[in-house]
Scaffold this motif. Structure first.
Motif, short mmCIF file in Angstrom:
data_model
loop_
_atom_site.label_atom_id
_atom_site.label_comp_id
_atom_site.label_asym_id
_atom_site.label_seq_id
_atom_site.Cartn_x
_atom_site.Cartn_y
_atom_site.Cartn_z
N UNK A 1 8.39 -1.17 17.32
CA UNK A 1 8.06 -2.29 16.45
C UNK A 1 7.81 -1.80 15.03
N UNK A 2 7.93 -2.70 14.11
CA UNK A 2 7.73 -2.34 12.71
C UNK A 2 7.34 -3.59 11.93
N UNK A 3 6.98 -3.38 10.71
CA UNK A 3 6.81 -4.51 9.79
C UNK A 3 8.10 -4.68 9.00
N UNK A 4 8.30 -5.91 8.50
CA UNK A 4 9.55 -6.27 7.85
C UNK A 4 9.24 -6.97 6.53
N UNK B 1 0.97 0.52 -2.60
CA UNK B 1 -0.34 1.15 -2.82
C UNK B 1 -1.14 1.26 -1.53
N UNK B 2 -0.90 0.36 -0.60
CA UNK B 2 -1.70 0.30 0.63
C UNK B 2 -1.16 1.15 1.76
N UNK B 3 0.10 1.49 1.71
CA UNK B 3 0.73 2.12 2.87
C UNK B 3 0.28 3.58 3.04
N UNK B 4 -0.35 3.91 4.16
CA UNK B 4 -0.88 5.26 4.35
C UNK B 4 0.20 6.31 4.61
N UNK B 5 1.41 5.87 4.95
CA UNK B 5 2.46 6.84 5.27
C UNK B 5 3.64 6.78 4.28
N UNK B 6 3.49 6.01 3.19
CA UNK B 6 4.50 5.97 2.13
C UNK B 6 5.89 5.64 2.67
N UNK C 1 -0.51 -2.42 9.50
CA UNK C 1 -0.76 -3.78 9.01
C UNK C 1 -1.43 -3.85 7.65
N UNK C 2 -1.68 -2.73 7.00
CA UNK C 2 -2.40 -2.74 5.72
C UNK C 2 -1.63 -3.44 4.61
N UNK C 3 -0.33 -3.39 4.67
CA UNK C 3 0.48 -3.97 3.60
C UNK C 3 0.52 -5.49 3.63
N UNK C 4 0.48 -6.04 4.81
CA UNK C 4 0.76 -7.47 4.98
C UNK C 4 -0.18 -8.40 4.19
N UNK C 5 -1.50 -8.20 4.22
CA UNK C 5 -2.36 -9.14 3.51
C UNK C 5 -2.36 -9.01 1.99
N UNK C 6 -1.86 -7.90 1.45
CA UNK C 6 -1.92 -7.74 -0.01
C UNK C 6 -0.69 -8.30 -0.72
N UNK D 1 5.96 -9.29 7.24
CA UNK D 1 5.67 -9.83 8.57
C UNK D 1 5.76 -8.73 9.62
N UNK D 2 4.91 -8.87 10.65
CA UNK D 2 5.12 -8.05 11.84
C UNK D 2 6.45 -8.51 12.44
#
Ligand code: SF4
Ligand code: SF4
Length: 108
Positions: free
Chosen positions: A1-4, A19-24, A44-49, A56-57
């Motif tokens: 699974x991933x975010x899109x 800026x939020x993504x811990x793994x760039x 999921x850190x990117x989604x709310x910002x 989306x997930x």
């Protein structure tokens, strides 16, 4: 699974998610950003910002933007897995479905 990342990012690209993504793993193309499906750790850190709710997930991507899963995955078919977006800078490419869109207008 991933975010899109889906259509609302096109021609906006404010990079708040990066800026939020811990793994760039959020890479910048010419007209939108793309999440690497194998490098994303589903935190999921990117989604709310995202100011335009473009992220989306995978399973929650709205029906109208389902093709953006393939757009995100396909963006990396030639790039492979670079292991970090920062060193790549802006990549001079877009998924065909994005490249074919007319200019997208944003209120901001
Ligand atoms: S879910 Fe986490 S790892 Fe995946 S792109 Fe968003 S911030 Fe990066
Ligand atoms: S925060 Fe949203 S609009 Fe901004 S670059 Fe990321 S996906 Fe695109």
């Amino acid at each position: 699974m991933t975010y899109v990342i889906a259509q609302p990012c096109v021609d906006l690209k404010d990079r708040a998610c990066v800026e939020e993504c811990p793994v760039d793993c959020i890479y910048e193309g010419k007209r939108m950003l793309y999440i690497h499906p194998d490098e994303c750790v589903d935190c999921g850190a990117c989604e709310p910002v995202c100011p335009v709710e473009a992220i989306f997930y995978e399973d929650d991507t709205p029906e109208e933007w389902k093709d953006y899963y393939d757009a995100n995955v396909g963006f990396f078919s030639e790039l492979g897995s670079p292991g970090g977006a920062a060193k790549m800078g802006v990549i001079d490419a877009d998924a065909p479905l994005v490249a074919a869109l007319p200019p997208q207008e944003h209120d901001e």
